[in-house]
Design a protein around this motif. Structure first.
Motif: not given
Length: 110
Positions: A22-23, A37, A40, A58-59, A61, A63, A65, A67, A91
């Protein structure tokens, strides 16, 4: 380039195929627990130059990220090509696919 950025690049580059991080996890390991951030930004500006496996990030959660439909589809395709299961909504099961570097390997001198 800051030490944080150097560390983040090393961590991202070391994520094994078939796993994700994750980030926030990367930021914490690089020395800035609140720097998700910044990860990112690093991925956006330096993935191509440093040939980083950006798709493995990924984020929190679990997921994808991104968009943008095309970018999300590409990330999903790349992850699935490495054996990571991604749902239609982006997911990913962190219990199964999250990479946790061995203690000490992700630690860097101050």
């Amino acid at each position: 380039m800051t030490e944080f950025t150097k560390r983040a690049i090393q961590i991202i580059a070391s994520i094994p195929a078939g796993t994700v991080m994750t980030y926030g996890q990367i930021a914490a390991l690089a020395g800035s627990p609140r720097g998700a951030r910044q990860i990112v930004r690093i991925l956006h500006s330096m993935s191509q130059k440093h040939k980083l496996p950006w798709h493995r990030v990924i984020n929190a959660k679990g997921k994808i990220g991104l968009q943008d439909f095309d970018s999300m589809t590409l990330q999903k395709m790349l992850l699935e090509g490495e054996g990571v299961t991604v749902s239609k909504t982006g997911d990913i099961d962190l219990e199964r696919f999250q990479h946790h570097p061995e203690p000490g390997l992700a630690r860097f001198p101050d």
